[in-house]
Design a protein around this motif. Structure first.
Motif, short mmCIF file in Angstrom:
data_model
loop_
_atom_site.label_atom_id
_atom_site.label_comp_id
_atom_site.label_asym_id
_atom_site.label_seq_id
_atom_site.Cartn_x
_atom_site.Cartn_y
_atom_site.Cartn_z
N ARG A 82 -1.83 5.93 -1.21
CA ARG A 82 -2.13 5.97 0.23
C ARG A 82 -3.27 5.00 0.58
O ARG A 82 -3.73 4.97 1.70
CB ARG A 82 -2.51 7.40 0.64
N GLY A 310 5.64 4.01 -1.58
CA GLY A 310 4.99 5.17 -0.99
C GLY A 310 5.88 6.11 -0.21
O GLY A 310 5.39 6.89 0.60
N LEU A 446 2.24 6.57 4.32
CA LEU A 446 1.07 7.44 4.33
C LEU A 446 -0.23 6.67 4.14
O LEU A 446 -1.28 7.26 3.92
CB LEU A 446 1.20 8.51 3.24
N SER A 447 -0.18 5.35 4.23
CA SER A 447 -1.38 4.53 4.07
C SER A 447 -2.42 4.88 5.12
O SER A 447 -2.10 5.10 6.29
CB SER A 447 -1.02 3.05 4.18
#
Length: 485
Positions: A82, A310, A446-447
């Motif tokens: 993330r 991700g 979700l970064s």
């Protein structure tokens, strides 16, 4: 009675004189060297270096941030996927670099009477410091590893500017080459796990590392004349036989550090990232099936199957790992060597140097040799057909050539030098062509960073900031290293 007392007194006096005469001997642990020699200290330094490169670097944030792999099924998605960084994430790398490998190597550099050992130590010191700069930027250098009384008792070293450390490392490698030119070939032996004392190969490593340092600043501080001179006069890592690596037998206690670390925990659960698979598929690159396993179950059985970076939370939670492509034996194994610098990396550097600075090398030949060596190391043949599809020799604008070098180098470092792949991708992602951040890498959903923004450096370790009053304020993981752009 008096006779017995006399005998006891004689025995006591005898023991007393015996103890006085052998007190120094009695205080020496027979199982410990009172003073380690060059051989023992070098072995220790290289042993730690193998762990540092393969576990602290290759099997860390860089493993994911290079987008060769992405988070797999079985555990909650981690911070590194993330782009969340914590200072404590990097304590181990910092400690093992400074307190272990650099401490040992600095001892050899300062104390050894052997030009061979001093030269080897300088090469490895430069190698480790470049890694520290490439991840953190400004780091302790001139006052580092100076805690001993004779070294000044510096327990809180000041930080040197990254822009001054790089030139100092070039000078250090020049000094190393001078030492190695004077060295005796048969002085260093099996304690040198990398080359077994082959000084000719250490000279090639030193020149190759110097080339890496000079080329890394190509976008911000061109070193044309220095590079041209080096290519014209130096010898380099050109084949696998020249390649510096730390070997592992695979036996218990002598396993590849990445393998040992992963198997000690939950095992290798990362999946192939589509960021990489998409490029390999577009290029019809046969290395894809060497780098990754094929799915063995599910709808995609018998095929390569990755996921977007991700997005593991979007996959069925109960799906088995065998439904996806994972690291192959080429990329992950108990007896896999830890490569410090590969011949394909060096040939790509030479190709880039020829393209940018017009060195004595034939740039097309250097580019093709890099790919051919990587194919050969993977057990693949007919690299010529693949190379022909890339069109390097017919490329005209410099930017097009640099783009081709960038992508091919990034591919070739997969499976053996993942950390270097992340480093070089950052450098090649230049203003003239945002080839990675706009064209290849995928922003994890979700970064915590803005869309299209990726980490550029590591945070300073918590332990360092707690114990060293001269440590700078904490940075953000988007702060760029000086050679980045």
């Amino acid at each position: 009675m008096k006779k017995n007392i006399k005998i006891i007194l004689i025995l006591l006096l005898t023991l007393n004189f015996s103890c006085e005469e052998s007190l120094e001997e009695l205080n020496i642990d027979p199982n410990t060297f009172p003073l380690a020699g060059d051989a023992q200290v070098l072995s220790s330094a290289i042993g730690f270096l193998g762990y540092i490169v393969e576990t602290d670097l290759n099997y860390s944030e860089s493993f994911l941030w290079s987008q060769y792999y992405t988070w797999g099924i079985g555990v909650s998605i981690g911070n590194d996927e993330r782009y969340v960084s914590l200072g404590g994430d990097f304590d181990g790398y910092w400690q093992r670099s400074y307190a272990n490998s650099l401490a040992d190597l600095s001892y050899i550099n300062k104390k050894s009477e052997s030009a061979a050992y001093r030269g080897i130590s300088k090469v490895l010191i430069a190698y480790i410091y470049q890694g520290l700069v490439d991840h953190f930027g400004d780091v302790p250098f001139s006052e580092a590893v100076s805690g001993a009384i004779e070294d000044g008792s510096v327990l809180a070293p000041n930080y040197d500017s990254a822009t001054t450390i790089y030139p100092a490392l070039v000078t250090m490698l020049d000094d190393a080459l001078s030492e190695l030119d004077l060295a005796e070939d048969d002085l260093v032996g099996d304690d040198d796990f990398i080359y077994s004392g082959d000084i000719t190969k250490w000279i090639k490593f030193a020149n190759s590392l110097k080339l890496r340092l000079l080329m890394r600043t190509s976008e911000v501080d061109a070193q044309a004349s220095a590079v041209q001179s080096l290519i014209a006069s130096g010898t380099f890592i050109e084949t696998v036989d020249d390649m510096p690596f730390v070997p592992y037998s695979g036996a218990s206690g002598d396993q590849n550090p990445m393998f040992a670390r992963a198997e000690f925990g939950v095992g290798m659960f990362y999946f192939a990232s589509n960021a990489t698979l998409n490029v390999l598929s577009t290029l019809d690159d046969p290395r894809a099936e060497v780098l990754y396993t094929k799915a063995t179950t599910g709808t995609f059985a018998g095929q390569l199957r990755g996921i977007d970076q991700g997005t593991i939370d979007d996959e069925p939670f109960t799906a088995p790992a065998s439904d996806y492509s994972m690291a192959s034996e080429y990329a992950y194994g108990e007896d896999k060597p830890v490569i410090l610098m590969s011949p394909w990396e060096v040939w790509f550097l030479r190709a880039e140097a020829a393209a940018r600075y017009g060195t004595a090398d034939d740039e097309s030949m250097a580019f093709e040799t890099a790919i051919d060596l990587n194919f050969s190391y993977m057990g693949l043949t007919d690299s010529a057909t693949y190379i022909g599809t890339l069109g390097y020799s017919s490329s005209d604008p410099l930017n097009d050539k640099i783009d081709l070098i960038a992508v091919q180098k990034w591919i070739s470092l997969n499976g053996t030098q993942e950390d270097e792949g992340w480093i070089e991708a950052r450098r090649f992602d230049r203003p003239a062509s945002r080839i990675f951040t706009d064209g290849i890498w995928q922003t994890p959903p979700l970064s915590v960073l803005a869309d299209g923004t990726f980490p550029s450096s590591w945070l300073y370790p918590d332990t360092e900031r707690s114990l060293n009053p001269n440590a700078p304020a904490q940075k953000a993981n988007t702060d760029e290293i000086f050679w980045d752009n």
